[in-house]
Design a protein around this motif. Sequence first.
Motif, short mmCIF file in Angstrom:
data_model
loop_
_atom_site.label_atom_id
_atom_site.label_comp_id
_atom_site.label_asym_id
_atom_site.label_seq_id
_atom_site.Cartn_x
_atom_site.Cartn_y
_atom_site.Cartn_z
N ASP A 65 0.85 -1.19 0.00
CA ASP A 65 0.00 0.00 0.00
C ASP A 65 0.88 1.24 0.00
O ASP A 65 1.94 1.25 0.64
N ILE A 66 0.45 2.27 -0.69
CA ILE A 66 1.12 3.57 -0.65
C ILE A 66 0.13 4.60 -0.15
O ILE A 66 -0.96 4.76 -0.72
N ASN A 67 0.49 5.25 0.95
CA ASN A 67 -0.39 6.24 1.57
C ASN A 67 -1.78 5.67 1.83
O ASN A 67 -2.80 6.29 1.52
N ASP A 68 -1.79 4.45 2.36
CA ASP A 68 -3.01 3.76 2.80
C ASP A 68 -3.94 3.34 1.66
O ASP A 68 -5.11 3.04 1.88
N LEU A 108 9.58 7.33 -3.17
CA LEU A 108 8.55 8.00 -2.39
C LEU A 108 9.19 9.15 -1.63
O LEU A 108 10.22 8.97 -0.99
N HIS A 142 7.12 12.86 2.77
CA HIS A 142 5.79 12.93 3.37
C HIS A 142 4.90 11.75 2.97
O HIS A 142 3.72 11.72 3.31
N HIS A 143 5.44 10.75 2.23
CA HIS A 143 4.69 9.55 1.88
C HIS A 143 5.15 8.37 2.74
O HIS A 143 6.21 8.41 3.34
N HIS A 144 4.34 7.33 2.76
CA HIS A 144 4.73 6.10 3.43
C HIS A 144 4.19 4.92 2.64
O HIS A 144 3.26 5.04 1.84
N CYS A 145 4.81 3.77 2.84
CA CYS A 145 4.29 2.56 2.24
C CYS A 145 4.18 1.48 3.32
O CYS A 145 4.95 1.46 4.28
N ARG A 171 5.53 -0.77 8.15
CA ARG A 171 5.36 0.58 7.60
C ARG A 171 6.74 1.20 7.40
O ARG A 171 7.59 1.18 8.29
N GLN A 199 8.93 4.67 5.99
CA GLN A 199 8.88 6.08 5.64
C GLN A 199 10.23 6.72 5.93
O GLN A 199 11.07 6.14 6.64
#
Length: 267
Positions: free
Chosen positions: A142-145, A205, A208-211, A239, A241
Motif C-alpha cells: 500500500d502507498i499512503n493507505d 517515495l 511525506h509519503h509512506h508505504c 510501515r 517512511q
Amino acid sequence: MRYYVLDRGDQLSVDLAQQFHRLASERGFELDAESPEIVVSIGGDGTMLHAFHTFIDRLSDMAFVGVHTGHLGFYADWRADELHDLVDHMSGKNGQEPKKPRIVQYPLIELDIYKKSGNSSHIALNEFTLKGVDGTVVAQVDINDVTFEMFRGDGICISTPSGSTAYNKALGGAMVHPQIEALQLAEIASINNRVYRTLGSSLLLPKHHHCDIFSRKEQRLVLTLDHLNIPVDDLISVRCQVSNQKISFARYRPFPFWNRVRNAFLS
C-alpha cells in the motif's frame, strides 16, 4: 575533542585504530565511548553500519568519519595512508586552530514492524529487506493507505538514497543523491501473472509519503535492517517512511557524492 573508534577487526584496521589512538593522545583528544563528538570508523562500509547502529540512540549528538581499508568505502572519505592527514585536520596542524568540518546529513528509513507477538520500531542507514525462508514472499503493498500492488517473488528492498548504491543498485534501482529525502522500493525477482501484478520497476517515495507491506499468507520471513537479520514467522505488516532523524558525517575536505559513485563503479 571527544572521540571513539570502531575498527573492522582485521590486522590493518586494528593497527590503524591503535595508530589513531596514539596520534589522538598526542593531540589531546579524549577517548569517550559514551558521548563522543566524532566517531571514526576504520574498515569498510559494513564497519560504518556497525558504528551507526552502535550509537543509534545518540545520532543527534555526534558525527561520523570513515577510513576505508578495503576495496570499496562508500561512506569513507579517507584512505589508510591518510590517517596522519585526517588527525591534522581534526586537531590543527603546526599549532593552528582545528579545522571545523562541514557537517553533511543523510536521510534514514524509519520502520514500524507489526507482528502478532508484538511491535517494534527501527531506523536503517542503507536498506531494509524482506525475504522468504521457505519459498516466495506474498505481500500486499500500500502507498499512503491505498493498495498499490500484490507482490509475489523473492522479496522487497526499501533503501535510503545513500543505500541506493548498494543492494538496490544490484536490483536495477536508481542511484539517488542523499540530499533528496526519499525512500526507494525495489522488487527482488517478482513473479507476474494474472493473480500477482507488480510495477516491475523501482519507485521513489518522498518524505511525506509512506508505504505498508502486508504479509498475505502464513510464511517464514527474514527482515534485514542493514546488516542485522530478524527472523519472523508472524508478520502482520511493515510501515516504511523517511525518518525525521538523520546521520551526520564530518567532512574535513570536499568529496562530492557523484565523485564517490564514479570512484566506486567507474574508476
